[in-house]
Design an enzyme around this catalytic site. Structure first.
Site, PDB file in Angstrom:
ATOM      1  N   CYS A 376       0.723  -1.280   0.105  1.00  0.00           N
ATOM      2  CA  CYS A 376       0.147   0.078   0.051  1.00  0.00           C
ATOM      3  C   CYS A 376       0.736   1.393  -0.159  1.00  0.00           C
ATOM      4  O   CYS A 376       0.403   2.434  -0.703  1.00  0.00           O
ATOM      5  CB  CYS A 376      -1.193  -0.109   1.251  1.00  0.00           C
ATOM      6  SG  CYS A 376      -0.697  -0.798   2.548  1.00  0.00           S
ATOM      7  N   ARG A 405       7.665 -10.712   5.388  1.00  0.00           N
ATOM      8  CA  ARG A 405       7.418 -10.414   6.655  1.00  0.00           C
ATOM      9  C   ARG A 405       7.972 -11.466   7.525  1.00  0.00           C
ATOM     10  O   ARG A 405       8.124 -12.451   7.140  1.00  0.00           O
ATOM     11  CB  ARG A 405       5.886 -10.623   6.854  1.00  0.00           C
ATOM     12  CG  ARG A 405       4.720  -9.422   6.243  1.00  0.00           C
ATOM     13  CD  ARG A 405       3.576  -9.650   6.515  1.00  0.00           C
ATOM     14  NE  ARG A 405       2.875  -8.717   5.493  1.00  0.00           N
ATOM     15  CZ  ARG A 405       1.494  -8.464   5.483  1.00  0.00           C
ATOM     16  NH1 ARG A 405       0.842  -9.323   6.126  1.00  0.00           N
ATOM     17  NH2 ARG A 405       1.055  -7.607   4.729  1.00  0.00           N
ATOM     18  N   GLN A 423       0.780 -11.074  -3.008  1.00  0.00           N
ATOM     19  CA  GLN A 423      -0.682 -10.813  -2.653  1.00  0.00           C
ATOM     20  C   GLN A 423      -1.299 -10.353  -3.910  1.00  0.00           C
ATOM     21  O   GLN A 423      -0.745  -9.736  -4.591  1.00  0.00           O
ATOM     22  CB  GLN A 423      -0.780  -9.637  -1.850  1.00  0.00           C
ATOM     23  CG  GLN A 423      -0.297  -9.807  -0.282  1.00  0.00           C
ATOM     24  CD  GLN A 423      -0.238  -8.435   0.518  1.00  0.00           C
ATOM     25  OE1 GLN A 423      -0.086  -7.484   0.163  1.00  0.00           O
ATOM     26  NE2 GLN A 423      -0.889  -8.683   1.796  1.00  0.00           N
ATOM     27  N   ASP A 425      -2.963  -8.044  -4.647  1.00  0.00           N
ATOM     28  CA  ASP A 425      -3.370  -6.802  -3.946  1.00  0.00           C
ATOM     29  C   ASP A 425      -4.024  -5.824  -4.624  1.00  0.00           C
ATOM     30  O   ASP A 425      -3.475  -5.600  -6.105  1.00  0.00           O
ATOM     31  CB  ASP A 425      -1.973  -6.389  -3.226  1.00  0.00           C
ATOM     32  CG  ASP A 425      -2.446  -5.315  -1.970  1.00  0.00           C
ATOM     33  OD1 ASP A 425      -3.480  -5.362  -1.684  1.00  0.00           O
ATOM     34  OD2 ASP A 425      -1.365  -5.156  -1.484  1.00  0.00           O
ATOM     35  N   HIS A 427      -5.571  -1.502  -4.400  1.00  0.00           N
ATOM     36  CA  HIS A 427      -5.948  -0.413  -3.572  1.00  0.00           C
ATOM     37  C   HIS A 427      -6.946   0.575  -4.424  1.00  0.00           C
ATOM     38  O   HIS A 427      -6.663   0.818  -5.676  1.00  0.00           O
ATOM     39  CB  HIS A 427      -4.622   0.265  -3.145  1.00  0.00           C
ATOM     40  CG  HIS A 427      -3.727  -0.427  -2.063  1.00  0.00           C
ATOM     41  ND1 HIS A 427      -3.000  -1.265  -2.625  1.00  0.00           N
ATOM     42  CD2 HIS A 427      -4.049  -0.751  -0.831  1.00  0.00           C
ATOM     43  CE1 HIS A 427      -2.340  -1.873  -1.497  1.00  0.00           C
ATOM     44  NE2 HIS A 427      -3.087  -1.739  -0.663  1.00  0.00           N
ATOM     45  N   LYS A 511     -13.672  -4.078   8.182  1.00  0.00           N
ATOM     46  CA  LYS A 511     -13.247  -4.867   7.039  1.00  0.00           C
ATOM     47  C   LYS A 511     -13.866  -6.086   7.028  1.00  0.00           C
ATOM     48  O   LYS A 511     -15.028  -6.194   7.746  1.00  0.00           O
ATOM     49  CB  LYS A 511     -11.683  -5.158   7.374  1.00  0.00           C
ATOM     50  CG  LYS A 511     -11.655  -5.957   8.692  1.00  0.00           C
ATOM     51  CD  LYS A 511     -10.006  -6.485   8.711  1.00  0.00           C
ATOM     52  CE  LYS A 511      -9.811  -7.390  10.153  1.00  0.00           C
ATOM     53  NZ  LYS A 511      -8.619  -8.040  10.164  1.00  0.00           N
ATOM     54  N   HIS A 557      -8.255  -1.391   0.753  1.00  0.00           N
ATOM     55  CA  HIS A 557      -7.052  -2.574   0.472  1.00  0.00           C
ATOM     56  C   HIS A 557      -8.002  -3.596   0.336  1.00  0.00           C
ATOM     57  O   HIS A 557      -9.108  -3.955   0.917  1.00  0.00           O
ATOM     58  CB  HIS A 557      -6.418  -2.762   1.827  1.00  0.00           C
ATOM     59  CG  HIS A 557      -5.835  -1.646   2.341  1.00  0.00           C
ATOM     60  ND1 HIS A 557      -4.273  -1.457   2.145  1.00  0.00           N
ATOM     61  CD2 HIS A 557      -6.312  -0.643   3.261  1.00  0.00           C
ATOM     62  CE1 HIS A 557      -3.949  -0.526   2.936  1.00  0.00           C
ATOM     63  NE2 HIS A 557      -4.950   0.131   3.410  1.00  0.00           N
TER      64      HIS A 557
END
Length: 688
Positions: A376, A405, A423, A425, A427, A511, A557
């Site tokens: 992000c 991570r 991911q 991912d 946004h 979320k 997200h």
RNA sequence: GCCAACGUAGCUCAGGGGUAGAGCAGCUCACUCGUAAUGAGCAGGUCGUCGGUUCAAAUCCGACCGUUGGCUCCA
């Protein structure tokens, strides 16, 4: 008195009647099977008097409440056995869980302080011995002072601590045989029904889940009213192991780990990469249809980026340690930019107190780079590269971004918990008014994806603020109310059933998560959609509204798979490795019966490959039986068996994985087969 | 990170103080075969790594690395 049964009927019983009396009144069989009762939604002991006018259900082994009482009682039985075998044992808590029960115990002051798996059979034996004494579980109200005195005399600090949190007048003891425990209940009537016990595993568990408290020994077990049920249960556990994605990943040559590369860093083998790319291609297409724009950003970013986002140093113990440029002022730990320096940093983190100990310094002005733990912050920079009008919104930026991570070493496991993962991912930057439609768009995408994979048993959880603790959340309460409502409505309008959890929201926004269970019944989060009021603020993102005012966009997200790694892992367990045609690494295997058919086999394969199918030809000098067996073991969806007859007629004989010989021996024409397979794939993808 | 168990050939596993064994996979040869394993031969391991005990260690001890289960189900 009057008792209402779950079906709405009522029954008159004498005052003071118990659940057992009620069961007896209904039928003798039910009375024998009864383990507990549910009184107005609360599970009670069978032998407690029922209140007049209550709605009561008799709970047997077939109900969750019945099993819970049975297992909770088994935990007490285990505690009794432990006290008998290891005098001086101190007891923590011992609840029932979804799959059995456990008890947390402290053996440090016994003459057997370290328990090992070899000790478990002796405990099981003792439990069965005690169960056979047919001891009643007796409930007793105890004044707090007496309870405290009891555990002081016994020298049990854990129970005393639990008592601190309890009100006088609400404290009950349960006794069976020579064992008395602080317990709210409920319990089954006696130890007798506990016929079969298996203690499954040992684990260290921090007292009250707190790493700073003593670590107790947790003993997990399961018990049954019949020996046969235990045997069946153990068989099911064995079968679940067959579906373990780690085993399937090895057998199907999908992925691997290498000590040299590092723990938690999956390596995708060619077949796994095919599967992964197929997933990615599918999702990319679906995203383009829904207005996403692909972006590509680097794997690292300046520390400054993460200071602005707030991820550094706040989350530094879950990040790989930062890299510093050569000659930078802070090189106190001697870290360079070369690969050696970086890996050494990781080792430091491993042996120290997390990354904080490993990072050379955490000074506020250090220049350096971080391996990105999320995408992000980078994506905010894409949004910020030019001014935006409300007319541009929503802006949807998508990237299959690989992030790193530093998970604790003990947390790693297969593909479900790793240190490097990709991911799916994206946004979304939008106006507050657009939040609901954007959620609908994402829900639609997620459901499309889950459907293409034949995923049915997932749960969707809406995570809301903790209403008792609103000050820990960023953003205006009115904004939150609106957003939470928008999520609810979006889910309802998309026909998505959800469960709501208060207090589970992130500090930066509510979320919606999609959760599934793996082969062993453990729950994992896959897809997630998260509202974020925080990052637009921190990066000062704006757009110009219709009144020519600079205002903040809302950021969403979202990742329908979550991570490709976890998603593939969970999917393998769901399918047992029998992937749908569209996703199978090898879709078709062509099996010539003798090498006279090799050329024909290759021509059929080339035809199908030309249509985009993934096809292999098995020209080994083996009998068809063997070729079929190997293709079955590899779980290839479609096998084409080609002998003399097919070669002469220009046809193929089709065998589907898991279905054995089919009836069309030699009867299929290649063009019809090709079209049939393409149609099947289109149907699976919802594009027919 | 902490607790417990485990680590022997690509895979599954046996063995266990006197310098390693099976099946499958692999390679070679023969076989050319009709819907879940053709046969024979060959090759393959410094028994996770490092250190210690011992005349001798894969085996016993220790450290480290890795894997697995758990550490969030609240008397």
């Amino acid at each position: 008195m009057q008792i209402t049964l779950p079906d709405g009927s009522t029954r008159a019983l004498p005052d003071g009647a118990t659940g057992r009396d009620l069961a007896q009144d209904i039928s003798a069989g039910l009375a024998r099977a009864a383990l507990a009762v549910e009184v107005d939604g609360e599970v009670h002991d069978l032998d407690r008097p029922l209140p007049d006018g209550a709605t009561v259900a008799i709970l047997t082994w077939e109900s969750e409440g019945g099993k819970a009482a049975f297992w909770h009682s088994s935990a007490h039985l285990m505690a009794e056995a432990l006290e008998a075998l290891y005098p001086g044992v101190k007891l923590g808590i011992g609840p029932s869980i979804d799959t059995g029960f456990y008890y947390d115990v402290d053996l440090s002051e016994t003459d057997h302080p370290v328990l090992s798996a070899d000790d478990l059979p002796a405990i099981e034996k003792k439990m069965i011995e005690l169960a056979r004494t047919d001891s009643a579980f007796e409930r007793r109200d105890v004044p707090k002072a007496e309870a405290v005195a009891h555990f002081e005399a016994k020298g049990d600090p854990y129970k005393l601590e639990l008592l601190e949190g309890l009100e006088d007048g609400q404290i009950t003891f349960y006794t069976q045989g020579g064992f008395t425990d602080l317990c709210r209940g409920p319990h089954i009537a006696s130890t007798k029904p506990i016929k079969a016990v298996k203690l499954l595993s040992l684990a260290g568990a921090y007292w009250r889940g707190d790493e700073s408290r003593p670590q107790l020994t947790r003993i997990y077990g399961v018990s049954f009213p019949k020996q046969k049920m235990l045997e069946e249960h153990l068989e099911r556990l064995e079968l679940a192991k067959q579906r373990d994605h780690r085993k399937l990943g090895r057998e199907l040559e999908l992925f691997m780990f290498s000590d040299k590369v590092g723990p938690g860093l999956p390596i995708w083998l060619p077949k796994g990469a095919r599967l992964r790319e197929t997933l990615v291609d599918f999702l990319k297409e679906e995203q383009v249809k829904r207005g996403y724009e692909p972006v590509v950003t680097p794997h690292i970013g300046r520390l400054e980026l993460y200071r602005t986002s707030g991820h550094y140093p706040y989350y530094s113990d879950s990040q790989f340690p930062p890299m510093f440029e050569k000659g930078a002022a802070s090189g106190s730990a001697g870290l360079g930019t070369e690969a050696e320096g970086v890996s050494e940093g990781a080792e430091l983190a491993n042996s120290g107190d997390g990354a904080e100990g490993a990072a050379p310094t955490l000074g506020g002005d250090e220049q350096g780079y971080l391996l990105k733990p999320m995408n992000c912050p980078h994506h905010t920079q894409v949004y910020a590269h030019k001014p935006h009008s409300y007319r541009d919104l929503p802006v949807r930026l998508a990237e299959f971004g690989t992030v790193y991570r530093y998970e604790q070493s003990g947390e790693l496991g297969g593909l479900t918990r790793v240190r490097g993962f990709t991911q799916d991912d994206a946004h979304i930057f939008c106006t507050p008014e657009q939040v609901k439609d954007e959620f609908k768009n994402v829900i639609d995408l997620t459901l499309t994806v889950l459907k293409a994979l034949a995923f049915e048993d997932f749960t969707a959880q809406v995570s809301l603020r903790d209403p008792a603790n609103t000050e820990k959340y960023i953003g205006e309460p009115a904004q939150w109310d609106g957003a939470e409502q928008a999520i609810r409505e979006a889910a309802a309008e998309m026909g998505l059933e959800t469960v709501e959890e208060e207090g589970e929201a992130a500090f930066y926004g509510p979320k919606l998560d999609f959760m599934v269970k793996d082969a062993l019944g453990r729950s994992w989060q896959l897809g997630t959609v998260q509202l974020d009021y925080n990052l637009p603020e921190r990066f000062d993102l704006t757009y110009i509204d219709e009144n020519d005012q600079r205002v903040r966009p809302v950021m969403i997200h979202r990742a329908p798979f979550g991570s490709l790694e976890r998603f593939v892992g969970v999917m393998l367990e769901h399918t047992g490795g029998n992937l749908p045609l569209w996703l199978a690494p090898t879709q078709v295997k062509v099996l010539p019966i003798t090498d006279d058919q090799d050329d024909y086999a290759r021509s059929v394969a080339d035809d199908l490959k030309g249509a985009g199918l993934r096809v292999e030809v098995d020209t080994r000098s083996e009998k068809v039986g063997r070729k079929i067996r190997d293709a079955e073991v590899e779980k290839v969806p479609v096998m084409l068996i080609l002998g003399k007859n097919e070669a002469e007629a220009g046809t193929v004989s089709v065998r589907r994985h898991g279905l054995g010989d089919d009836s069309d021996q030699g009867a299929s024409e290649v063009p019809a087969l090709r079209q049939g397979l393409l149609d099947e794939i289109a149907r699976q993808l919802g594009r027919a």
